[in-house]
Every structure is written in structure tokens, then in C-alpha cells.
Design a protein around this motif. Sequence first.
Motif, PDB file in Angstrom:
ATOM      1  N   ASP A  78      -1.927   1.141 -25.032  1.00 27.52           N
ATOM      2  CA  ASP A  78      -2.329   1.753 -23.757  1.00 27.52           C
ATOM      3  C   ASP A  78      -3.491   2.719 -23.968  1.00 27.52           C
ATOM      4  N   PHE A  80       4.461   7.061 -14.077  1.00 26.92           N
ATOM      5  CA  PHE A  80       4.135   6.994 -15.495  1.00 26.92           C
ATOM      6  C   PHE A  80       5.382   7.448 -16.231  1.00 26.92           C
ATOM      7  N   ARG A 116       3.148   2.214 -17.393  1.00 22.09           N
ATOM      8  CA  ARG A 116       2.184   2.793 -16.467  1.00 22.09           C
ATOM      9  C   ARG A 116       2.074   1.912 -15.228  1.00 22.09           C
ATOM     10  N   TYR A 167      -1.784   4.448 -11.663  1.00 20.51           N
ATOM     11  CA  TYR A 167      -1.664   5.757 -12.310  1.00 20.51           C
ATOM     12  C   TYR A 167      -2.782   5.954 -13.332  1.00 20.51           C
TER      13      TYR A 167
END
Lengths: 596, 596
Positions: free
Chosen positions: A421, A553, A571, A575
Motif C-alpha cells: 500500500d 481505513f 483502505r 480514503y
Amino acid sequence: MRTSIATVSVSGTLTEKLNAVARAGFDGVEIFENDLLGSSLAPEQIRERASDLGLELFLYQPMRDVEGLSADAFARSMRRAEHKFRVMRRLGVDTVLACSNVSAHARDDDALAAAQLRELAVLADEYGIRVAYEALAWGRHVNTYDRAWRIVEAADHPALGVCLDSFHVLARGSDPEGFAAIPGEKIFFVQLADAPLMGMDVLQWSRHHRLFPGQGDFDLTEFVRSVVRSGYDGPLSLEVFNDVFRQAESGSTAVDARRSLTALQEAAGVLELPAAVAPTGIAFAELVTMDTEPVTVLLQALGFSRTGKHRFKPVDLWEQGTARVLVNTEPATGGSGPRLAALGLDSPDPGAAAKRAESLGAPVLPRRRARTDVLLETVAAPDGTELFFCASGRQDLPDWLDDFAAAGDAVSQAGSITGIDHVALTQPWHQYDEALLFYRSVIGLRPHGGVDVSDPYGLRRSRAVSNQDDSVRIALSIDPAPGASHRASQHIALATDDIVAAARRIGAAGHLLPVPDNYYDDLGARYVLGPGELQTYRALGILYDRDGRGSQFRHFYTRTIGDVFFEVVQRDSGYAGFGEQSAHVRLTAQHAQRQA
Amino acid sequence: MRTSIATVSVSGTLTEKLNAVARAGFDGVEIFENDLLGSSLAPEQIRERASDLGLELFLYQPMRDVEGLSADAFARSMRRAEHKFRVMRRLGVDTVLACSNVSAHARDDDALAAAQLRELAVLADEYGIRVAYEALAWGRHVNTYDRAWRIVEAADHPALGVCLDSFHVLARGSDPEGFAAIPGEKIFFVQLADAPLMGMDVLQWSRHHRLFPGQGDFDLTEFVRSVVRSGYDGPLSLEVFNDVFRQAESGSTAVDARRSLTALQEAAGVLELPAAVAPTGIAFAELVTMDTEPVTVLLQALGFSRTGKHRFKPVDLWEQGTARVLVNTEPATGGSGPRLAALGLDSPDPGAAAKRAESLGAPVLPRRRARTDVLLETVAAPDGTELFFCASGRQDLPDWLDDFAAAGDAVSQAGSITGIDHVALTQPWHQYDEALLFYRSVIGLRPHGGVDVSDPYGLRRSRAVSNQDDSVRIALSIDPAPGASHRASQHIALATDDIVAAARRIGAAGHLLPVPDNYYDDLGARYVLGPGELQTYRALGILYDRDGRGSQFRHFYTRTIGDVFFEVVQRDSGYAGFGEQSAHVRLTAQHAQRQA
């Protein structure tokens, strides 16, 4: 245009400064008087040293309080001026900066100022010297460039012109459009500094908070365009000082400075660089460690499998989804505990990305892979993190994965990791602004807004950079404790589509950072969550955030091994943050863990 | 009055904070919510821990954006408030801080604010809790204490009152005189913070620049007097955060905080302390070293003679005029190169001076001299320098000099040293403000104005403290490089009546710091000096300054040995400074010497 920097902008003795500035590729310097006075070299030796280094001496600075004076004071001022002109002759500098008078005794009389500046210019002319008059933003009476220009125009002497300093112009809210009224040949010098918008006393603001162009909030691109439109063709010179970077090593400051000026020239359209090639993904994160046991245990717990083994080196490849982690035990890499040493960035054109980096003074590293390896273009970020540009999805370019022999298969299970991420890199205190500029200008990532996060040791400034589709996200933060006994940790945030399953799987073996009960009591008061949801988060140590539009989140952290830890995040697509709301909980828990 | 501090004001986990605050002698704390959320202790355990430490929990903070809300938002706010009240019950805290709304959605409607605060107070009352409403200086609509009070008055509920925070009141320029309009029992809480006057955005000012009382520019004495006059008898609580001290160790921050509050209470007339006993002279400076050779050579060159030898310890006394330097080679004192470890201060009443120090939390050191020694009262300054209070000219008290057996006679010659002019102590980055408060409140010296001195590594803040007749002068400066590789040097400045003879005598053997020729070229341009004067200074390496009234300061420096060097100065009686104008020359020369 030629590039210059004031010697006051880097640390050390004058000789150290000149060396650093020359190595960074500047064309010349402004000599700050105190640097000359503190130097054991005679002016002629400084001139020779600069010439040997290929540096021009563009400007001598400053002269202070030279106009609006009583007859007595003016006579003393002229006496000292003549001395400076002699020193400048010995140095071989032909332009001097004269700042507008800041003294309480200064007279508010433009005609007097013009007459005295004219007399100064007549004297300067005898020495072949030009005087560049600058309106300080805190000048007693003359504090805007247009007033300085009106005085220079009235004085009407060929050896008298103006100096335009972006800080003084923009801090006063003046409009650079007005430069059009000044003939280009009457602009004798241009100084550039950026600054954050702060709304504070302008002298303190200038003294403690100047930044290199692109690191603050001023529109320097428009400033430079206006200067160029007026016909100015002298050097663009950085004059920057603040509480942070002068404490840094002179070499890295000079490189940072030079990069900011190059990027500014590109933005203003006066210089063409190889185009930025933004990365399209994170190819891998590389951990370096002498002891593979802790990292092996943790990667396995996270669900990674060892899928590859480097053909020639002690490097293992671990995979899960599109997330790839390299574990490198090469002795040459130094240190013991695992640390995040490198990132692979998928690049549509690694060669072009490296050329871009080179044009902006980023150290392109010796390709440290063996001769038999696939070539990888590599640059070093300011904090020393190595960035590899990896060809991805290009049939015509060799794939770095070819260097790895298959060693196993990745497995998929409930709560699997789907990819990386983001990566979070804590920056040394004096390299935070430099890092932001680096990732923006060299790597082509765009900065998000900044936030302050509270930490057991104070406020931690934090700001993310990402590519267009957010497939590459790097969160930069500043270590709040410059003299801290602990080394800052970096972390790798892994994405999942099922945070609860992931936490169940990984948390069982005690790998996770504990989250205090008090946090969950408060969470239940802040949000109305679904039935059982709060209990689940509490039981598993999952942190929760929700933005103004309801996007969620959810995330948890592993314990720290060496200088690195992992985060697992789920996520919602809308967001945009990093769960900053609960960062203090994580930081406190980590602090407590270090103490234990 | 009872003393308190917000947990946000010191570093570490909540447990570390409570320990440090209790050790420093506070009566209680404000619990900052984030500190609770990050703690692994349950509220009941925190309550118990505080009670074990003898700390009261005075306040829970903050509640944000509780008034001026839409019906929906208010319902959510009440839900969260009720949760906080439950937590507070578990903690055993009966007062909560509610800050004025800062949101862009806040409504500018005092009647609405009053009605909602009243509803909040009704709910709080059910839990036995009081709400202290505070106007943040950057509140959207409510940002002055008088408006906050009007709203509280209109709401008219016994469980609703105001909190007065000196930062918010004084940063807005409000007059504490107006507290008289508020009944004392409606002031539920008082928070204290000082700050330098900065004229900057008030939120940034508050977040990064708060200081403990007495370390900034606000008139907190008058603030506390006004609070007391109104009838308030609750705790005085420090709520301070800035970029510096939270990075310091929690214990020393708490001691500094407690001292500032004690000194403030004394100034405001609500607490009586043993009176300050200002020192009347510098009795000695003590150097510690394992190798006496370099220091012996330098002291001899400076004209000192070894006049005494401690009867029981490896300590030598060196004298010249009234200047006395002790050289201590006791192994227990650690380190190798000479460093300045202690100062002896002539005191009219050493016992009273020590009592004063003790009342302000200054660590009174175990008297480290042997049982047979003359007793010396000793305290440690924040940077660890030991300060001995020595009886001087008191027939009734034993003289520390009696511990020394005569070993030789002092000699007088041309350019002799007459005494110690001042001592310059470089302070660690996070202890500068603390040191200023220490020398002012504990030792009874008065601070002079501050100056910024330029250094090869940035700006160096500097400020002197002295006694009434300037016979004790200590110049404090801040080390500009928090992560510097070099240790900061301290120095002893010796007075002479004939700087030229002194320089001739001492400079011959190469003991002096070289001064660049460029400095003298510039000096000749700045001042018209007597015939031959400039040549003499240049030949001998003497620096020169002259103040606005023509008083002169001439001085030179020795090279550095270990972490210490000497300065020799000739000061005209009217000259109040320390030659700051040329400090950059000295600092650059020392930097160059370190590099060599």
C-alpha cells in the motif's frame, strides 16, 4: 542562465563552502562578508581558489545602511565603502549588494537616498564596480522593490541598479508583474529563496525559515518568469538560511540547493531537462540483515513465501500477491538488525528515469549487482535509501526477476496480502525538506498536504508523495528528536482486502503491536460501528479511521525488528490518508516497547 | 496554591510522565487525552498509580468543538461527551476542559453556544463533573476570555465555568484586569504558559513556541495576581509544548517546569521562598583533566602561578590577580581533556544561597569534598556544571582556601591578569531556556538582552546574566548543532588592564587563536584608530569592538585544549557586551582548527 549561491547558505569555512558549491555544479557564488572576514586566505587566494574550482565570484554582500544618512554618517559610510571596493578588486568581484537602511536614524527622504546612492555609485564606478540596491522587507522606509527602483531611477547612474530578492518581494506581498517597469539592464542581481507562509514578523521569518525554491509556499516560478521577461540575463542566485540545513554537511546542502535551482529553471521554462518518468508501482522493498531469523519468522507469519533465490548473491525473494520483499544478507551492506535499504520502483523507462535523476544531481549509484546480473538503474535518495528503476511489463527490456531462481510458490489464504500500500520513511531532521523536493522533482511524485502527528517526543511533521493513481505512495516524516538515542524506524505497509482475517491469522503468534484498551473505549465514543465490530477490532488490535465522506481505513502494526516494522492496511478506495488520527497510539506503543 | 502540569508537557509514556512530575514535586496533573489513549493502563490503574505517587488528577482535556453546532452534530458531540464522563469517573477526575469551537461549520450564535453548553453541563453534573470552557485564541467565533465568560454566564449552570489560559489570553492582547468581572468560583481552572513575543500566526505560535513561565515575554506575574484577586483558589497548571523540550528527558523537563512555577508564585506574592542571595564575585573556576600538561603549559603562558596544593586531593590552585583556577585530576571526575566542571561563586551567605536553590528544586549535590574539608554548599546547574557557594570576607565562616597548602607565590608582570571577567557556557540545545531561568531564579543573576551570533553552523542564540555590579558575568549560548560531532567548548575570560602587553607576553609561544588578516582590513575600514593601533592589533591577534558611546572592548583567545579555552579581555568600564561583533571570526577560526 548561470547559477549561483550565497556562501552564507552552506556550513563550514569559506574553503569548505567553495568546494561544496563547486562539486554541486554551481557556476558561481555570492561572497558573504563574514565568510571572508573569517577566512585565513587573502582575497587574492580566494579569487585563485574559486577560479581553480571553476567558480565565478558574482557578488559581494552586504553593504548596510548606506542611504538616507546624515552628512557625518554618510562620510563614514563612504569611507568603509571605499575599503570594500578595494577588497572587491582584490577578489575580482564587480557587483556589490547594498541593502536598504533599517536604522531608526534613517531619513524618510527619497531624494536624499537617491543623491547618496548616486555618490556611492560614482565612487564604485572608479573601481569598476556596480552597486545593486535591494529593498529589505524590514527596511525602515524603503521596503518594497518598486520604491527601491524609483530611487535608483532618480539617482540615474550607470553603476547603480537594483537587486531583486524573492523573499523580500514575496514576503511583502508585492507582485513580480511590476518588474516589467524595470529595464532588464538595471536589474543587477537576482536572489532566490522560498519560505513557508507563516504570517510572522518578517525579519524572524527571513532569518529562521527561508527554504530552497520548491520547498516552501512562494510562487518562485512566476518570479523567475517575470525577471526573465524584464530582460535580466545575470545569474540566478540562492540566498537561503534557516535553523536546519546550515547544521547539515555542506556537500549535501549544496546538492539539494543546486537541485532546487535546476527544477525551478525547468518550471520557469528557461531550462530543458529529460522529462520526469513517474513510477507505476512498487516492484519490491529490500531489507538488509545479517540475521535472517527474525525477518523470516515475521514474513512467514504475514503469509509471505520464499519464492526465489538470487542466482549469484545471498538475496532471497519473498512474495505474496503483488508484494515482493527482498532479504539481503550481503556482508558489505553493514549493520545488523533488518533495515529497509532499497525500493524497486516499476518504471516505464528506467534509462530515462536515471537520466532525469542525473540531470537533477541525484547520485546515480555504481550498479552494485554483479556483471552477470540484469542491469538496474539506481539512485540514492537523500537519506541513503537506494531506489532501483525496474522495467515492468516491457518485453524489450530484461526483467530483474530473471536473476532469481524459483524456490517455492506463493500461497493464497484468508486475509492475504494483495500488494504494498505504501512505504513510510522517517527522515533525519535536516533532510526532510530535501527529501520532499527529491521525490517530487527527481522521481516525479506529487506531494500531498502536510500534517503534524503527535509523538511521545514532540510533533512529527509528515507528508506523503504519490504517483497519479496512488499505486506508489511514500509517506515521509521527520524524526522529532535530532539527538535521539534510538534510530528512526521505517515501515512497509501491506494491503489486504480482509483486515479482520489478516489480523486473525497474523496476530495469533504474538507478532503484533498491542493497542491499549483505552483507544477502543474512545473509538466507540467517536463512531457508531456495526454490531460486534468494535469488539472485533479490540480483540485483534485493529485501528480504525473514517474520513469526512465515510471512507474507512483499518490497519494494524507488527512489532519492530531491528529498524523496520510492517503495517497491514485495508483502505476504502476514497480514503486518501494514512490513519494519522491514531499515529500517536502507535508511536507511544512503540516507545513503550523500546523502553521494555 | 496547588501546582499542576499537563501530561502533554513532558515526554514519554503516561507512566514515565507521572513519575517525572511526581519526582519534581507537583501536586497533580492534567491528563491529556492522547496520553490516556496511548497508555496500556486502565483508567482505574492510572488513578491508583497517581494516588501512589501522591498526584491528584485535576483535569481531563480536551473536549473540542462542543458548542455552536447543528442539532445532528450536537447529538454526536453529547454522545462522545458522555463517554468521556464515564472515563473520567473511572479516572477520578472531576473537571473537563472544553475548548471553543474552531470548525468552519461553527455558528456565530452566543445564545446557541450557551444553550448547548448548558445541556452539556447538565449531563456532566449527573456524573459529578464540571465543565471548564476555554476560549482558544484561534477559536472560530469565541476567541477571547470575556466572550467565553459572557456565554458561561448566560448558560448559568453550576457545573459550567471558564478555564483561563495565559497563552490564549495574552496572545490575543486581552487584559487580565478584566478577570475581576468573573466570580472566583466560576473560574474552574487556570493554565499557564509563557511565550516569546513573535507576531506570528497564533496557532503555530502556540503549538511550537510556548515556554515555561519566566522564559518568555508575557507578564505572567500580573496574570496570576489577577486570577488570585478574582478569588480563584484552584491549582495553577502548566500547559506548555514546543519544538525543543519535549525532546528532552522527562525528568529534567519536569524539574525545570516546577522551578518556573515556584518562581512565578513567588513573583506573584502567593508563595514565600528563602530570599535570593546574589553572588558577589567568581571565587574560582575548576578544570578537570587527567593530563595536566596542556593546561599547565597554557596557565603558565597566561602568567598564572601554582600557589596552592589541596591538602587531601589531587587539586592544584593557580592564581593571578584575583583570578583563581583549580586543576583537578581526581579519576572519579571522568573524561580526559580539560573541561570546565565547576565554578566557585563568592556568596555573602552560602547557607542561605543553598536553601534558596533547594526551594527551587536545584539539585543540591552531596558535598563531595572529604570529611576533613571545609564544607562547601554546592548545586548543579542544568548542564551539570557544579556551582560552589563560597564564603568570602566572612570571618565567622571557614574559608575554602584553608584546604590548600601554600605552594608558591603569584607574580605580577606587564599585562597581568587582574581577575575573571566572565565565564561563557555553551548550553545543550534543549537546556538553554532552562539555564536562563536557573541562573535568574536560583542564583539571583539578572538577564541581559539576547543576541544572535553567526556561526559556521548557523545562528547561535546568546544571552548573558550578571549580578548587580557585573562582578559575576556568565554568558550563555546555545549550541547551534543539536547532532554535532564536536563537543561544545566552554571558556574562561580573564581581565587585564593592558591587553597589548598581555598579548605580547602570551602570544609569543603560539598559544593564541590566529585571527585572519581580512578581519583587520575590515576593522580599519570600520573605525578610525590611533596611529599604529591597527598594526599592533593585527600583529598580536587582538579583536576590537566599540559601542555606540565609544567604550572599547579588546580581546584575544587562546587555542582550545580539550573542551576549554581562555579569552583575555580589556573592557572599558561602560562597555556592556562581549565582543559579539567578531564572534563569527572566532567561531570560524575554531572550526578551522578542529578540521585541521
